[in-house]
Design a protein around this motif. Structure first.
Motif, short mmCIF file in Angstrom:
data_model
loop_
_atom_site.label_atom_id
_atom_site.label_comp_id
_atom_site.label_asym_id
_atom_site.label_seq_id
_atom_site.Cartn_x
_atom_site.Cartn_y
_atom_site.Cartn_z
N GLN A 201 42.89 46.38 63.21
CA GLN A 201 41.73 45.89 62.44
C GLN A 201 41.99 44.50 61.87
OE1 GLN A 201 39.27 48.70 60.40
NE2 GLN A 201 40.83 50.28 60.60
N ALA A 202 42.52 43.65 62.73
CA ALA A 202 42.85 42.30 62.30
C ALA A 202 41.65 41.61 61.66
CB ALA A 202 43.31 41.49 63.50
N SER A 203 41.89 40.93 60.57
CA SER A 203 40.92 40.14 59.80
C SER A 203 39.93 41.00 59.03
CB SER A 203 40.18 39.11 60.67
OG SER A 203 39.11 39.71 61.37
N LEU A 204 40.11 42.30 59.04
CA LEU A 204 39.24 43.19 58.24
C LEU A 204 40.03 43.71 57.04
CD1 LEU A 204 37.58 45.00 61.25
CD2 LEU A 204 36.38 43.64 59.53
N PRO A 205 39.33 44.12 55.98
CA PRO A 205 40.05 44.55 54.77
C PRO A 205 40.98 45.73 55.00
CG PRO A 205 37.72 44.24 54.32
CD PRO A 205 37.88 44.11 55.80
N GLY A 250 44.95 38.83 49.32
CA GLY A 250 43.64 38.67 48.67
C GLY A 250 43.46 39.77 47.63
N PRO A 251 42.89 39.44 46.46
CA PRO A 251 42.87 40.41 45.36
C PRO A 251 42.09 41.68 45.66
CG PRO A 251 41.57 38.48 44.81
CD PRO A 251 42.31 38.15 46.07
N LEU A 252 41.17 41.64 46.60
CA LEU A 252 40.40 42.86 46.89
C LEU A 252 40.78 43.44 48.24
CD1 LEU A 252 36.84 41.90 45.58
CD2 LEU A 252 38.64 43.20 44.43
N PHE A 253 41.96 43.05 48.76
CA PHE A 253 42.38 43.53 50.08
C PHE A 253 42.33 45.06 50.14
CE2 PHE A 253 45.72 44.88 53.12
CZ PHE A 253 45.10 44.41 54.27
N GLY A 254 41.67 45.57 51.16
CA GLY A 254 41.62 47.02 51.36
C GLY A 254 40.58 47.72 50.51
N GLN A 255 39.90 46.99 49.63
CA GLN A 255 38.96 47.65 48.71
C GLN A 255 37.53 47.62 49.27
OE1 GLN A 255 39.90 48.53 45.14
NE2 GLN A 255 41.83 48.60 46.26
N ARG A 256 36.90 48.78 49.27
CA ARG A 256 35.47 48.84 49.63
C ARG A 256 34.65 48.83 48.34
NH1 ARG A 256 36.98 52.76 53.30
NH2 ARG A 256 36.93 52.03 55.44
N ILE A 257 33.69 47.92 48.29
CA ILE A 257 32.94 47.75 47.05
C ILE A 257 31.44 47.90 47.33
CG2 ILE A 257 32.39 46.12 45.21
CD1 ILE A 257 35.25 45.02 45.71
N ALA A 434 36.51 57.09 50.04
CA ALA A 434 36.78 55.83 50.73
C ALA A 434 35.97 54.67 50.15
CB ALA A 434 36.46 55.98 52.22
N LEU A 435 35.13 54.96 49.17
CA LEU A 435 34.44 53.88 48.47
C LEU A 435 35.22 53.63 47.19
CD1 LEU A 435 31.87 52.05 48.54
CD2 LEU A 435 30.80 53.72 47.04
N ASP A 436 35.90 52.48 47.10
CA ASP A 436 36.80 52.27 45.97
C ASP A 436 36.06 51.93 44.68
OD1 ASP A 436 39.50 52.32 47.42
OD2 ASP A 436 38.29 50.97 48.64
N TRP A 437 34.98 51.12 44.85
CA TRP A 437 34.25 50.65 43.67
C TRP A 437 32.76 50.72 43.93
CZ3 TRP A 437 36.39 49.23 39.10
CH2 TRP A 437 37.76 48.96 39.09
N VAL A 438 32.01 50.83 42.84
CA VAL A 438 30.59 50.58 42.95
C VAL A 438 30.20 49.74 41.74
CG1 VAL A 438 29.87 52.72 41.76
CG2 VAL A 438 28.32 51.62 43.39
N GLY A 439 29.36 48.75 41.97
CA GLY A 439 28.89 47.89 40.88
C GLY A 439 27.50 48.32 40.46
N LEU A 440 27.31 48.47 39.14
CA LEU A 440 25.99 48.87 38.62
C LEU A 440 25.46 47.74 37.75
CD1 LEU A 440 26.91 52.56 37.65
CD2 LEU A 440 25.86 51.73 39.79
N SER A 441 24.29 47.22 38.11
CA SER A 441 23.86 45.99 37.47
C SER A 441 22.63 46.14 36.58
CB SER A 441 23.62 44.90 38.53
OG SER A 441 22.77 45.38 39.53
N SER A 442 22.22 47.35 36.29
CA SER A 442 21.17 47.55 35.28
C SER A 442 21.18 49.02 34.87
CB SER A 442 19.79 47.18 35.83
OG SER A 442 19.36 48.17 36.74
N PRO A 443 20.59 49.31 33.70
CA PRO A 443 20.53 50.71 33.28
C PRO A 443 19.80 51.58 34.31
CG PRO A 443 20.03 49.28 31.43
CD PRO A 443 20.11 48.40 32.65
N SER A 444 18.73 51.07 34.91
CA SER A 444 18.00 51.93 35.85
C SER A 444 18.83 52.17 37.10
CB SER A 444 16.62 51.35 36.19
OG SER A 444 16.74 50.07 36.72
N ILE A 445 19.61 51.17 37.52
CA ILE A 445 20.49 51.39 38.69
C ILE A 445 21.57 52.41 38.34
CG2 ILE A 445 22.25 50.27 40.13
CD1 ILE A 445 20.47 47.84 40.31
#
Ligand code: SAH
Length: 508
Positions: A201-205, A250-257, A434-445
């Motif tokens: 998986q060259a060049s992929l996280p 890279g600081p997020l290497f391997g991380q799925r966000i 396999a999902l390392d992080w999720v970002g939530l950007s509002s109360p309704s989300i």
């Protein structure tokens, strides 16, 4: 009917940033994209046209028939006048059957162009940290197929020649036959202790690199949990690799966000995640839609009497975009609001205004309605205020401003609707941790994320996906919905969420 044209485009090795500019341009004007299993689906965001994946499975009579089907399809679609992009992993001609497709197009008199791509091997060198042709080490490099067409009677690869080749050997499609390849090279006289590596998986996280010697490589591969696609590299250049390549640092290497904001707004943030070696996963939880006819009629009436107001309020980028689109579409332009003072929530909202040449009088430091109400209240006694807003949201602002003596009108300029389903593959990612992080950007989300977990019977307590929120208000909403928040942005933007995630992964 004019015949269209087929573009064979090299999609590059995986990192979506490695597509050529020419490839990006033709994707933007395509009518149809047929992509192979190695092309990164993130590239499909560069086009609005229908995209179909061409399966490489053996069903239906095997690959040769499938290739013929693809050729016929390319011809048929081009004959019907379409601009067709055939997007192929790496470079179209490097073990990619691109030349067969071109031969079919030529025979059918279909105009075509071939746009090179970065082939997996060159990217693997750079991203894993070795140069195949370092001048002290190798004066040649050979790209070799490790998987010869089994239908051929006699193998064409001359292992004696490969064993004495004066340079680096890179085998494509060889992982399944790694034992055979190593044994044959050694059998033909290649020293057992020659350095060797597998790059997956060259060049992929999810890039993985295993280094060893020619004799030991098959055992090292067997001991690792490697995922295709992968390359075998044989040669001293492998010793140039440090413990970790620049890419793997890279600081997020391997991380799925997971990016939960609407799809059309996630490009910049997806791009940033990729440059930090992470993998963006698009999982919009709300959709921004146009208002219905009735709401549009009301909005148009309001736009006709903008002279009545002294203040205009925007609380989101979407509000800015929708307001000015409507202003323009109804035959007006920004001069209609020249007399108005402007107040906004959120630095991104202020930036969206600045892009239209407008400066907001009031941008509170805190990204919340209470803060805007506090900053604005001293200025609005006896004034008429117009708030360009979404179809839903909190009522804090009109209540507070009315209490401060203002007359507040609200005009709905866009709808924000919940997405009612996670995609099946998102559910799989979450379920398999396999999902390392999720970002939530509002109360309704945040509430919608919690709701969808419940719908899919995923317990928030057992959730391994860590949550990053955009602001304290969103954190509160997430916690109230039973979620635990791992990090919170200090600047209340999506970039702020990523900064917070990066901060926590580097500490770890
Ligand atoms: N045209 C492609 C190669 C197609 S053959 C190119 O130029 O790269 C498919 C083989 O390419 C895979 O079996 C694997 O050996 C290699 N490959 C493609 N992408 C890769 C990647 N990201 N990392 C490692 N190997 C890759």
């Amino acid at each position: 009917m004019r015949t269209g044209k087929v573009f064979l485009v090299g999609a590059g090795p995986g990192d979506p940033g490695l597509l050529t500019l020419r490839g990006r341009d033709v994707l933007a004007c395509a009518d149809l994209v047929l992509y192979d299993g190695l092309a990164n689906p993130l590239l499909l965001r560069l086009t609005d046209c229908p995209c179909e994946r061409t399966a490489r499975t053996q069903v239906g009579g095997g690959r040769i028939v499938l290739q013929q089907e693809i050729n016929e399809r390319l011809i048929r679609e081009a004959r019907s006048g379409k601009t067709v992009v055939r997007l192929k992993g790496g470079d179209p001609y490097v073990f990619g059957r691109g030349s067969e497709e071109v031969a079919a197009l030529e025979a059918a008199d279909i105009p075509f162009e071939v746009i090179p791509g970065i082939t997996a091997a060159t990217a693997a060198g750079e991203y894993a940290g070795f140069s195949f042709t370092h001048r002290d080490i190798a004066s040649a490099v050979a790209f070799v197929t490790g998987h010869e067409d089994p239908s051929r009677d006699a193998p064409r690869l001359d292992y004696a020649a490969l064993a004495s080749f004066p340079g680096t050997l890179v085998f494509y499609m060889g992982l399944g036959r790694v034992q055979d390849i190593c044994t044959r090279l050694i059998g033909e006289g290649k020293p057992e202790d020659t350095s060797a590596a597998v790059v997956c998986q060259a060049s992929l996280p999810q890039q993985q690199v295993v280094t060893s010697t020619l004799a030991e490589l098959p055992a090292a591969v067997a001991a690792s949990d490697l995922r295709p696609p992968s390359l075998i590299v044989v040669g001293e250049c492998v010793d140039l690799r440090r413990a970790c390549s620049w890419f793997e640092q890279g600081p997020l290497f391997g991380q799925r966000i997971g990016i939960t904001r609407p799809n059309h707004q996630s490009d910049d943030i997806a791009g940033r995640i990729v440059t930090l070696s992470g993998q963006p996963v698009m999982m919009p939880l709300i959709e921004i839609r146009a208002i219905d006819e009735e709401q549009a009629a009301t909005a148009n009436e309001v736009l006709a009497r903008l002279d009545n107001y002294q203040w205009l309020i925007f609380t989101s980028v979407n509000g800015v975009v929708a307001f000015f689109d409507r202003l323009w579409q109804t035959g007006r332009d920004v001069r209609r609001i020249g007399h108005l003072q402007i107040a906004v929530i959120g630095s991104a909202t202020a930036v969206a205004l600045a892009a239209r040449g407008l400066r907001a009088e009031i941008v509170p430091d805190l990204f919340r309605a209470e803060a805007l109400a506090k900053s604005l209240s001293p200025h609005v006694d006896g004034q008429r205020v117009l708030w360009a807003r979404a179809s839903r949201g909190r009522d804090v602002l009109p209540l507070a401003l009315t209490a401060a003596g203002a007359t507040v009108d609200e005009v709905v300029v866009y709808r924000n609707d919940d997405v009612e389903q996670f995609d099946a593959d998102i559910v799989d990612l979450i379920r398999s941790d396999a999902l390392d992080w999720v970002g939530l950007s509002s109360p309704s989300i945040a509430r919608q994320f919690a709701k969808l977990l419940t719908v899919h019977q995923i317990s928030p307590q057992l959730l391994r996906t860590r949550i990053g929120t955009i602001s304290p208000v969103t954190s509160d909403a997430a916690k109230a919905a039973g979620l635990s928040v791992a990090v919170e942005a200090t600047t209340y933007t999506w970039d702020g969420i990523i900064d917070a995630i990066v901060g926590s992964t580097t500490i770890r």
